[in-house]
Design a protein around this motif. Structure first.
Motif, mmCIF file in Angstrom:
data_model
loop_
_atom_site.group_PDB
_atom_site.id
_atom_site.type_symbol
_atom_site.label_atom_id
_atom_site.label_comp_id
_atom_site.label_asym_id
_atom_site.label_seq_id
_atom_site.Cartn_x
_atom_site.Cartn_y
_atom_site.Cartn_z
ATOM 1 N N ARG A 45 0.863 -1.177 0.000
ATOM 2 C CA ARG A 45 0.000 0.000 0.000
ATOM 3 C C ARG A 45 0.900 1.228 0.000
ATOM 4 O O ARG A 45 1.778 1.377 0.859
ATOM 5 C CB ARG A 45 -0.945 0.025 1.192
ATOM 6 N N ILE A 46 0.663 2.110 -0.976
ATOM 7 C CA ILE A 46 1.475 3.310 -1.144
ATOM 8 C C ILE A 46 0.654 4.509 -0.696
ATOM 9 O O ILE A 46 -0.420 4.771 -1.238
ATOM 10 C CB ILE A 46 1.895 3.486 -2.625
ATOM 11 N N ARG A 47 1.159 5.226 0.300
ATOM 12 C CA ARG A 47 0.492 6.422 0.819
ATOM 13 C C ARG A 47 1.463 7.606 0.803
ATOM 14 O O ARG A 47 2.679 7.403 0.900
ATOM 15 C CB ARG A 47 0.015 6.205 2.260
ATOM 16 N N PRO A 48 0.935 8.830 0.732
ATOM 17 C CA PRO A 48 1.820 9.995 0.863
ATOM 18 C C PRO A 48 2.576 9.942 2.185
ATOM 19 O O PRO A 48 2.025 9.531 3.217
ATOM 20 C CB PRO A 48 0.860 11.186 0.820
ATOM 21 N N GLY A 49 3.830 10.369 2.147
ATOM 22 C CA GLY A 49 4.672 10.286 3.336
ATOM 23 C C GLY A 49 5.025 11.625 3.939
ATOM 24 O O GLY A 49 6.013 11.729 4.669
ATOM 25 N N GLY A 50 4.235 12.666 3.641
ATOM 26 C CA GLY A 50 4.513 13.981 4.196
ATOM 27 C C GLY A 50 5.254 14.890 3.239
ATOM 28 O O GLY A 50 5.491 16.057 3.552
ATOM 29 N N LYS A 51 5.620 14.383 2.068
ATOM 30 C CA LYS A 51 6.279 15.199 1.066
ATOM 31 C C LYS A 51 5.416 15.234 -0.196
ATOM 32 O O LYS A 51 4.481 14.447 -0.350
ATOM 33 C CB LYS A 51 7.675 14.644 0.731
ATOM 34 N N VAL A 52 5.754 16.150 -1.090
ATOM 35 C CA VAL A 52 5.115 16.201 -2.401
ATOM 36 C C VAL A 52 6.208 16.128 -3.460
ATOM 37 O O VAL A 52 7.368 16.451 -3.204
ATOM 38 C CB VAL A 52 4.277 17.484 -2.584
ATOM 39 N N VAL A 64 3.055 12.489 -5.858
ATOM 40 C CA VAL A 64 2.215 13.019 -4.785
ATOM 41 C C VAL A 64 1.965 14.472 -5.138
ATOM 42 O O VAL A 64 2.879 15.299 -5.111
ATOM 43 C CB VAL A 64 2.882 12.886 -3.407
ATOM 44 N N GLN A 65 0.731 14.774 -5.486
ATOM 45 C CA GLN A 65 0.402 16.096 -6.027
ATOM 46 C C GLN A 65 0.097 17.086 -4.911
ATOM 47 O O GLN A 65 -0.751 16.821 -4.058
ATOM 48 C CB GLN A 65 -0.800 15.993 -6.963
ATOM 49 N N PRO A 66 0.777 18.238 -4.901
ATOM 50 C CA PRO A 66 0.493 19.250 -3.875
ATOM 51 C C PRO A 66 -0.888 19.845 -4.055
ATOM 52 O O PRO A 66 -1.344 20.040 -5.188
ATOM 53 C CB PRO A 66 1.582 20.297 -4.100
ATOM 54 N N LYS A 67 -1.543 20.133 -2.949
ATOM 55 C CA LYS A 67 -2.880 20.725 -3.015
ATOM 56 C C LYS A 67 -2.862 22.055 -3.748
ATOM 57 O O LYS A 67 -3.826 22.437 -4.408
ATOM 58 C CB LYS A 67 -3.425 20.910 -1.594
ATOM 59 N N VAL A 68 -1.738 22.765 -3.664
ATOM 60 C CA VAL A 68 -1.644 24.091 -4.284
ATOM 61 C C VAL A 68 -1.340 24.012 -5.771
ATOM 62 O O VAL A 68 -1.365 25.035 -6.460
ATOM 63 C CB VAL A 68 -0.573 24.948 -3.589
ATOM 64 N N GLY A 69 -1.043 22.825 -6.293
ATOM 65 C CA GLY A 69 -0.691 22.680 -7.697
ATOM 66 C C GLY A 69 0.810 22.809 -7.918
ATOM 67 O O GLY A 69 1.539 23.392 -7.104
ATOM 68 N N VAL A 70 1.269 22.285 -9.034
ATOM 69 C CA VAL A 70 2.698 22.245 -9.323
ATOM 70 C C VAL A 70 3.275 23.637 -9.532
ATOM 71 O O VAL A 70 4.361 23.963 -9.028
ATOM 72 C CB VAL A 70 2.957 21.362 -10.562
ATOM 73 N N ALA A 93 1.910 25.114 -18.090
ATOM 74 C CA ALA A 93 0.476 25.259 -17.866
ATOM 75 C C ALA A 93 0.125 24.789 -16.464
ATOM 76 O O ALA A 93 0.750 23.872 -15.936
ATOM 77 C CB ALA A 93 -0.297 24.439 -18.901
ATOM 78 N N PRO A 94 -0.889 25.399 -15.819
ATOM 79 C CA PRO A 94 -1.245 25.024 -14.457
ATOM 80 C C PRO A 94 -1.577 23.545 -14.289
ATOM 81 O O PRO A 94 -1.387 22.990 -13.221
ATOM 82 C CB PRO A 94 -2.470 25.898 -14.161
ATOM 83 N N ALA A 95 -2.085 22.903 -15.340
ATOM 84 C CA ALA A 95 -2.488 21.503 -15.224
ATOM 85 C C ALA A 95 -1.331 20.525 -15.438
ATOM 86 O O ALA A 95 -1.510 19.328 -15.343
ATOM 87 C CB ALA A 95 -3.600 21.202 -16.229
ATOM 88 N N SER A 96 -0.151 21.024 -15.725
ATOM 89 C CA SER A 96 0.977 20.144 -16.015
ATOM 90 C C SER A 96 1.354 19.332 -14.781
ATOM 91 O O SER A 96 1.238 19.787 -13.648
ATOM 92 C CB SER A 96 2.189 20.963 -16.467
ATOM 93 N N GLY A 97 1.850 18.098 -15.024
ATOM 94 C CA GLY A 97 2.454 17.339 -13.956
ATOM 95 C C GLY A 97 3.821 17.909 -13.632
ATOM 96 O O GLY A 97 4.314 18.826 -14.298
ATOM 97 N N LEU A 98 4.460 17.348 -12.608
ATOM 98 C CA LEU A 98 5.726 17.911 -12.147
ATOM 99 C C LEU A 98 6.811 17.832 -13.213
ATOM 100 O O LEU A 98 7.473 18.830 -13.529
ATOM 101 C CB LEU A 98 6.189 17.187 -10.881
ATOM 102 N N LEU A 102 8.534 21.096 -14.982
ATOM 103 C CA LEU A 102 9.950 21.417 -14.824
ATOM 104 C C LEU A 102 10.658 21.470 -16.167
ATOM 105 O O LEU A 102 11.426 22.394 -16.451
ATOM 106 C CB LEU A 102 10.618 20.367 -13.924
ATOM 107 N N ALA A 103 10.414 20.447 -16.996
ATOM 108 C CA ALA A 103 11.097 20.390 -18.285
ATOM 109 C C ALA A 103 10.718 21.577 -19.162
ATOM 110 O O ALA A 103 11.590 22.254 -19.723
ATOM 111 C CB ALA A 103 10.774 19.076 -18.991
#
Length: 395
Positions: A45-52, A64-70, A93-98, A102-103
């Protein structure tokens, strides 16, 4: 592109997902600190560990997606390091993944930086040469070759592309190129940038990021350099001991929030008389046996007049402000002889609160920051908070 097993978790997810993982994947995920792993029914079982952030290991991609967005995450990271970092420095774009964010941001900023050609400057070199160039390093020469005339230990300055700005840029480009399974278009543009920077050394893995300062000469590089620093500070990309390609970008969101708030308050206090001290060291008791360290203390003529503490508490959107935080701030105010303490929270749905402490003149203000607003609005909110905290009537 090869198939990818994508695991995407919201930052506040508590249930997680089940995945069969091999030993290498378990090792890599645990080492990243991004998630917590619990064995369950022949799976994990994979859960968030306190980091994003995100970790890619072979054909596994965990985010792990931050609530505030990337985009806002990258802005908070950049601003905390350098308040001159602007929201437009992140161009995805705001909807981009991390990884795409970054790229794409690095590509666009680096392309703009290099549009006017490679920056050059004087760099000092120390080498052993068959002829004298620059200044002879006599002490090194006598220590290494006391009876041999050649080669000669010298120090000289050369006009070259081997300067800090280009090293930072090329190392960030190489770090992004090492991310597995980038879009072909992004990889192609990164490879072109790397070719443009040919001849510039790449910083060794785990080497400290060299210092640089904005100037008239490197002005067109500045947005790209700020983003490059952000990548080098937080992203790793290298093969695992087992030969698996790994890329990781994992940050503690509580630390990101606290650093951002501290930077924003410090900037807002910049025009005020007095000084700001982070992690202010003092004691709760007269015997100096109970140390305390508030996040930020504002002092005028050596006397504390305002104290701030940032708290990233998003466990539940309707949960109230924790009593323990109020007790802690009360202790700070009493020890510092300050009338008002400011607790700055990441906003849920709880409105601001002002607590008057019985039998004292102390009040504790719980001030939530809405991190989903535009960056300039968040900074304006912090500036308004600072104006209230430093008004003469406040102390």
């Amino acid at each position: 592109m090869d198939s990818v097993d994508a695991v995407i978790l919201p930052e506040l997810d508590t249930s997680g997902v089940l995945r069969p993982l091999d030993d290498a994947q378990v090792r890599i995920l645990r080492a990243s600190g991004l998630v917590k792993l619990t064995p369950e029914r022949r799976s994990w079982r994979i859960r968030p560990g306190g980091k994003v952030g995100a970790v890619r290991a072979g054909d596994l991609d965990v985010q792990v997606q931050p609530k505030v967005g990337v985009v806002r995450l990258l802005f908070f990271l950049g601003y905390a390091k350098d308040p001159r970092f602007r929201p437009e420095d992140v161009t995805a774009a705001p909807a981009s993944g991390l990884w795409p964010a970054l790229a794409e941001s690095l590509i666009r900023q680096a392309e703009r930086a290099l549009a006017g050609g490679l920056l050059q400057g004087y760099t000092s070199f120390e080498e052993a040469l068959p002829l004298i160039r620059g200044r002879v390093r006599f002490a090194e020469q006598f220590a290494r070759r006391p009876a041999i005339p050649l080669p000669i230990e010298v120090q000289f300055d050369d006009w070259t592309v081997d300067i800090v700005e280009n090293r930072l840029l090329r190392t960030a480009v190489r770090r992004m190129l090492a991310v597995p399974r980038l879009l072909p278009s992004a990889r192609e543009r990164l490879e072109r940038l790397d070719a443009r920077l040919a001849g510039v050394p790449v910083l060794p893995p785990h080497a400290p990021v060299p210092l640089w300062s904005p100037s008239r000469i490197n002005m067109r590089y500045v947005p790209a350099l700020r983003l490059a620093e952000l990548i080098l500070d937080n992203q790793s990309a290298e093969p695992d001991a087992g030969g698996i390609a790994i890329a990781a970008f994992a940050v503690n969101m509580a630390t990101v929030f606290e650093n951002f708030v501290a930077a924003a308050i410090r900037e807002a206090l910049g025009s005020c008389p007095g000084v700001v001290e982070a992690q202010y060291r003092t004691y709760l008791d007269a015997e100096q046996s109970i140390p305390i360290r508030p996040d930020l203390v504002y002092l005028v003529d050596g006397r504390p007049v305002a104290v701030f503490d940032a708290k990233y508490k998003l466990e539940h959107p309707t949960s109230g402000f924790p009593n323990g935080d109020t007790y802690q701030m009360l202790a700070y105010c009493a020890a510092l002889d300050v009338r008002t303490g400011w607790l700055v929270y990441a906003k849920g749905t709880t409105p601001p609160e002002r607590k008057h402490i019985r039998n004292t003149t102390i009040e504790i203000i719980h001030h939530p920051l809405d991190l989903l607003r535009q960056p300039h609005e968040i900074l304006d909110d912090v500036a308004a908070l600072v104006r209230r905290a430093t008004a003469p009537s406040a102390y």
